[in-house]
Motif scaffolding. Sequence first.
Motif, PDB file in Angstrom:
ATOM      1  N   ALA A   1       0.855  -1.185   0.000  1.00  0.00           N
ATOM      2  CA  ALA A   1       0.000   0.000   0.000  1.00  0.00           C
ATOM      3  C   ALA A   1       0.890   1.234   0.000  1.00  0.00           C
ATOM      4  O   ALA A   1       1.951   1.247   0.627  1.00  0.00           O
ATOM      5  CB  ALA A   1      -0.927   0.011   1.208  1.00  0.00           C
TER       6      ALA A   1
ATOM      7  N   SER B   1      -4.338   1.052  -1.862  1.00  0.00           N
ATOM      8  CA  SER B   1      -3.809  -0.294  -2.027  1.00  0.00           C
ATOM      9  C   SER B   1      -3.264  -0.471  -3.439  1.00  0.00           C
ATOM     10  O   SER B   1      -3.866  -0.004  -4.398  1.00  0.00           O
ATOM     11  CB  SER B   1      -4.924  -1.312  -1.792  1.00  0.00           C
ATOM     12  OG  SER B   1      -4.524  -2.607  -2.188  1.00  0.00           O
TER      13      SER B   1
ATOM     14  N   PRO C   1      -4.056  -7.379   0.048  1.00  0.00           N
ATOM     15  CA  PRO C   1      -4.340  -6.098  -0.626  1.00  0.00           C
ATOM     16  C   PRO C   1      -5.432  -5.289   0.057  1.00  0.00           C
ATOM     17  O   PRO C   1      -5.482  -4.067  -0.087  1.00  0.00           O
ATOM     18  CB  PRO C   1      -4.776  -6.530  -2.030  1.00  0.00           C
ATOM     19  CG  PRO C   1      -4.149  -7.867  -2.222  1.00  0.00           C
ATOM     20  CD  PRO C   1      -4.177  -8.515  -0.869  1.00  0.00           C
TER      21      PRO C   1
END
Length: 128
Positions: free
Chosen positions: A33, A52, A104
């Motif tokens: 991220a 992300s 993620p």
Amino acid sequence: QVQLVESGGGMVQPGDSRRLSCTASGRLFDTYAFAWFHRAPGQEREFVAAISWGSDDTYYEDSLEGQFTVSKDRTKNMVELQMRSLKTNDTGIYYCAVIRQSRPTTIPPKPIYEYEYWGLGTQVIVSS
């Protein structure tokens, strides 16, 4: 290893907009991220926004949502921060940082010590 370079800073007037860019080199994984931090003069870095790398999720400091927009371009290994309606207290250095996460969709943290990779920052001065 990830290297980050911010650009786009400069001097603007109150009410103006500005777009900052963060270009990354090195291998990027979907679990990474990117985040933007703002360091006002004499203050510590504070979380602004995050995105992300592997999903469409974005996150904002509550007070800045609507004023700032974070986006990414995976083809360019780039993350951008669009800033609108700038105020004098938006003056400072804006840093790009990367954190390695487990998924993620993990919500990026706000504390600066959580982030492993940092750019050198780009300065924005909001002044009339």
